[in-house]
Design a protein around this motif. Structure first.
Motif, PDB file in Angstrom:
ATOM      1  N   GLN A  22       0.880  -1.067  -0.076  1.00  6.50           N
ATOM      2  CA  GLN A  22      -0.026  -0.067  -0.079  1.00  6.50           C
ATOM      3  C   GLN A  22       0.953   1.045  -0.102  1.00  6.50           C
ATOM      4  OE1 GLN A  22      -3.378   2.308   2.731  1.00  6.50           O
ATOM      5  NE2 GLN A  22      -2.912   0.176   3.294  1.00  6.50           N
TER       6      GLN A  22
ATOM      7  N   ASN B  47       1.185   4.101  -2.887  1.00  5.50           N
ATOM      8  CA  ASN B  47       1.277   5.641  -2.845  1.00  5.50           C
ATOM      9  C   ASN B  47       2.619   6.435  -3.441  1.00  5.50           C
ATOM     10  OD1 ASN B  47      -1.225   5.198  -1.945  1.00  5.50           O
ATOM     11  ND2 ASN B  47      -0.825   5.907   0.324  1.00  5.50           N
ATOM     12  N   LEU B  48       3.851   5.656  -3.173  1.00  5.18           N
ATOM     13  CA  LEU B  48       4.778   6.216  -3.608  1.00  5.18           C
ATOM     14  C   LEU B  48       4.889   6.335  -5.086  1.00  5.18           C
ATOM     15  CD1 LEU B  48       7.478   4.659  -1.161  1.00  5.18           C
ATOM     16  CD2 LEU B  48       6.691   6.961  -1.189  1.00  5.18           C
TER      17      LEU B  48
ATOM     18  N   MET C 133       2.158   6.448  -6.819  1.00  4.47           N
ATOM     19  CA  MET C 133       1.179   7.681  -7.489  1.00  4.47           C
ATOM     20  C   MET C 133       1.696   8.836  -7.141  1.00  4.47           C
ATOM     21  SD  MET C 133      -1.269   5.935  -8.739  1.00  4.47           S
ATOM     22  CE  MET C 133      -2.096   4.104  -8.382  1.00  4.47           C
TER      23      MET C 133
ATOM     24  N   SER D  68       6.270   8.544  -8.998  1.00  2.09           N
ATOM     25  CA  SER D  68       6.311   7.745 -10.567  1.00  2.09           C
ATOM     26  C   SER D  68       7.632   7.321 -10.621  1.00  2.09           C
ATOM     27  CB  SER D  68       5.960   8.763 -11.745  1.00  2.09           C
ATOM     28  OG  SER D  68       5.608   7.975 -12.632  1.00  2.09           O
ATOM     29  N   PRO D  69       8.158   6.664  -9.505  1.00  2.00           N
ATOM     30  CA  PRO D  69       9.549   6.157  -9.391  1.00  2.00           C
ATOM     31  C   PRO D  69       9.918   5.017 -10.518  1.00  2.00           C
ATOM     32  CG  PRO D  69       8.551   5.182  -7.770  1.00  2.00           C
ATOM     33  CD  PRO D  69       7.681   6.377  -8.303  1.00  2.00           C
ATOM     34  N   ARG D  70      10.876   5.061 -11.276  1.00  2.00           N
ATOM     35  CA  ARG D  70      11.355   3.884 -12.040  1.00  2.00           C
ATOM     36  C   ARG D  70      11.648   2.641 -11.206  1.00  2.00           C
ATOM     37  NH1 ARG D  70      11.651   5.408 -17.490  1.00  2.00           N
ATOM     38  NH2 ARG D  70      11.673   7.645 -17.837  1.00  2.00           N
TER      39      ARG D  70
ATOM     40  N   LEU E 182      -3.513  -3.927  -5.495  1.00  2.00           N
ATOM     41  CA  LEU E 182      -3.997  -2.713  -4.955  1.00  2.00           C
ATOM     42  C   LEU E 182      -4.045  -1.527  -6.067  1.00  2.00           C
ATOM     43  CD1 LEU E 182      -2.213  -2.704  -1.431  1.00  2.00           C
ATOM     44  CD2 LEU E 182      -4.896  -2.562  -1.786  1.00  2.00           C
ATOM     45  N   CYS E 183      -2.989  -1.618  -6.930  1.00  2.00           N
ATOM     46  CA  CYS E 183      -3.142  -0.798  -8.177  1.00  2.00           C
ATOM     47  C   CYS E 183      -4.296  -0.710  -8.961  1.00  2.00           C
ATOM     48  CB  CYS E 183      -1.741  -0.831  -8.874  1.00  2.00           C
ATOM     49  SG  CYS E 183      -1.233   0.618  -9.757  1.00  2.00           S
ATOM     50  N   ALA E 184      -4.475  -2.060  -9.097  1.00  2.00           N
ATOM     51  CA  ALA E 184      -5.841  -2.410 -10.060  1.00  2.00           C
ATOM     52  C   ALA E 184      -5.649  -2.226 -11.462  1.00  2.00           C
ATOM     53  CB  ALA E 184      -7.053  -2.053  -9.240  1.00  2.00           C
ATOM     54  N   GLY E 185      -4.765  -2.173 -11.984  1.00  2.00           N
ATOM     55  CA  GLY E 185      -4.397  -1.900 -13.578  1.00  2.00           C
ATOM     56  C   GLY E 185      -4.794  -0.582 -13.790  1.00  2.00           C
ATOM     57  N   TYR E 186      -4.458   0.486 -12.683  1.00  2.00           N
ATOM     58  CA  TYR E 186      -4.581   1.896 -13.110  1.00  2.00           C
ATOM     59  C   TYR E 186      -3.493   2.508 -13.972  1.00  2.00           C
ATOM     60  CZ  TYR E 186      -5.415   6.559 -13.133  1.00  2.00           C
ATOM     61  OH  TYR E 186      -5.509   8.128 -13.518  1.00  2.00           O
TER      62      TYR E 186
ATOM     63  N   ASP F 190      -0.072   2.537 -16.415  1.00  2.00           N
ATOM     64  CA  ASP F 190       0.261   2.082 -17.737  1.00  2.00           C
ATOM     65  C   ASP F 190       1.638   1.283 -17.465  1.00  2.00           C
ATOM     66  OD1 ASP F 190      -1.666   2.804 -19.565  1.00  2.00           O
ATOM     67  OD2 ASP F 190      -0.725   4.750 -19.443  1.00  2.00           O
ATOM     68  N   ARG F 191       2.486   1.610 -16.601  1.00  2.00           N
ATOM     69  CA  ARG F 191       3.674   1.234 -16.183  1.00  2.00           C
ATOM     70  C   ARG F 191       3.903   1.227 -14.854  1.00  2.00           C
ATOM     71  NH1 ARG F 191       5.744   2.970 -21.329  1.00  2.00           N
ATOM     72  NH2 ARG F 191       6.267   4.855 -20.152  1.00  2.00           N
TER      73      ARG F 191
ATOM     74  N   ARG G  22       2.977  -2.688 -15.082  1.00  2.00           N
ATOM     75  CA  ARG G  22       1.588  -3.466 -15.160  1.00  2.00           C
ATOM     76  C   ARG G  22       1.790  -4.951 -15.226  1.00  2.00           C
ATOM     77  NH1 ARG G  22      -3.769  -2.222 -17.788  1.00  2.00           N
ATOM     78  NH2 ARG G  22      -3.111  -0.214 -17.735  1.00  2.00           N
TER      79      ARG G  22
END
Lengths: 299, 299
Positions: free
Chosen positions: A218, A222-223, A225, A228-230, A255-259, A261-262, A264
């Motif tokens: 979780q 959040n990190l 979101m 956007s770290p690589r 938890l990310c639920a496919g939201y 693009d990367r 994935r």
């Protein structure tokens, strides 16, 4: 060969070393973290003794437990600030060491130092942004963003993100400030308080690990979101439990639920949430801070 | 005087303008967001018509609703990616506009553009990191960190941080992906779904606003813990409700529980959580993206 000094200062022990980033240290000492006067004095004596043996340092880097003041315009730059740790509040770590040893000092949090090391030399080489997490007696996070360490009003305190408790978890959380922040729900002391015994005594397959993976996931979601770290490096004691990192990756994808693009695919999740690449990321980062301080001074 | 083109592309309407950052636009048109072919064609015709009237642009900047591809090495740079918005998935926004108009294009999210504008010319001038939030039909966030916009694996999706529901709130959340993420609990549609009428119809003093402030504060506290911003700009429709920003500051201080050294006092909280300083931050940011694209091309 130019030599540098590195100090990784943790709440219970301090590592001091002479060498350079990415090499085996030429000298290394473990010093217990007692009161600041005694502890800093032992660090100073270590470096003076090595200098007298032909290992003088050109600059010193310190990765320190926090909170610390990193504002270059502050009169308290390099100080430990509001820690609950006895007697360390207001300790002038960078100034005391720099004056005694007569060298430039680079100073940052222990986790920012580790993030820098993993970004420049480790498992996250060139991955911008990189986040380094340590999960143990607390949860700490550091980051490199746009090529530099992440500072601002202060420095990241990722372990104190406010979190959602899982429906089947009644543990109120162990953080004295926030109760159920990330650290309050998922640090080593939280695991021990919830299950009545420390993580080392909880066998693989115990429900503690599924829950722990869910909470770590979780926070990592959040990190993702926010930053956007690589790459997110999962370090520290708890995170080294066998198999846990794969549980974290699965829970994060869920938890990310496919939201996003990367990441994935499972392969992308494995590239995003990584194990440390360095044996001593904090100390390696402290050497890098020393090298940067020497370069800045030389300009 | 050099002229630039700016496009702020939102989900329901698009603003296109000719001028330069920080000045009143010399020409401005509002274009409804319909399907991509028609919408992009109207934008192209706007800039061609202005050029024929003596207002040619040197470069174009686009701040676009997301998700978008911002990876300069990607063959889909400048595309809208996985949006649920009908027909926009895979639309080549930057490429279509740049080829038709024959100018360099700077492209980023609408909220990153607004963050850049508030950081360079607005309420957060020189405050690094700066976060720009918009709370309306969704919750979006952009940021400037270490002097540059925040990108990475993709771009920030701050509205999808996972959140803790307040004990007295039974609303399950409106996000189709995550239910009770930040946007699912605190966006305009979430407010309307929870209370049965839109925010515009809820009077000051209605309990909706205390709850809304609490959720906005929770997300902002998490941003402070991750990014340590010096300024968080609260933009968008919902955030302009009279008095709400003060409720957010109070709730954030309460949730933070004195953990951070800064912000701590009410004055510091007021400096940290700020109102926008610009009338049109997104469009101003698009002008800045255009200027940066022209400078990069000229190098």
């Amino acid at each position: 060969m130019e030599l540098y000094g590195a100090v990784e200062a943790g709440g219970t022990k301090i590592l001091a070393a002479v060498g350079s980033a990415g090499e085996e240290p030429l000298a290394l000492e473990r010093i217990p973290t007692t009161d600041p006067g005694e502890t800093l004095d032992r660090i100073i004596r270590f470096f003076r003794a090595r200098a007298s043996e032909g290992l003088p340092i050109r600059a010193l880097g310190v990765g320190c437990f926090g909170p610390v003041d990193l504002d270059p315009d502050s009169s308290r730059w390099g100080f430990v600030t509001s820690t609950p740790k006895p007697r360390w509040q207001g300790a002038d770590v960078a100034g005391t060491l720099g004056r005694a040893l007569g060298v430039p000092v680079g100073f940052d949090t222990d986790v920012n130092a580790a993030a820098l090391a993993e970004y420049r030399l480790g498992a996250a080489e060139g991955q911008d942004p990189t986040v380094y997490l340590t999960v143990g007696t607390g949860i700490g996070g550091g980051a490199v963003v746009n090529g530099k360490l992440l500072h601002g009003a202060a420095h990241p305190e990722m372990g104190h993100m406010l979190m959602s408790r899982r429906g089947d978890d009644a543990f109120p959380g162990s953080c004295p400030f926030h109760g159920s922040c990330w650290e309050g729900l998922a640090s080593g002391p939280a695991v021990e308080a919830r299950w009545g015994r420390p993580g080392e005594d909880l066998p693989p397959g115990h429900p503690a690990w599924d829950l722990e993976a869910w909470y770590l996931a979780q926070g990592i979601v959040n990190l993702l979101m926010v930053l956007s770290p690589r790459a997110v490096i999962l370090g520290g004691g708890i995170s080294q439990v066998p198999g846990l990192i794969n549980q974290v990756r699965s829970a994060a994808a869920s938890l990310c639920a496919g939201y996003l693009d990367r990441p994935r695919t499972p392969a992308e999740w494995a590239r995003t949430i990584r194990e440390p690449g360095l044996k001593i990321p904090g100390l390696t980062g402290a050497f890098l801070l020393a090298e940067d301080a020497a370069d800045t001074k030389a300009q």
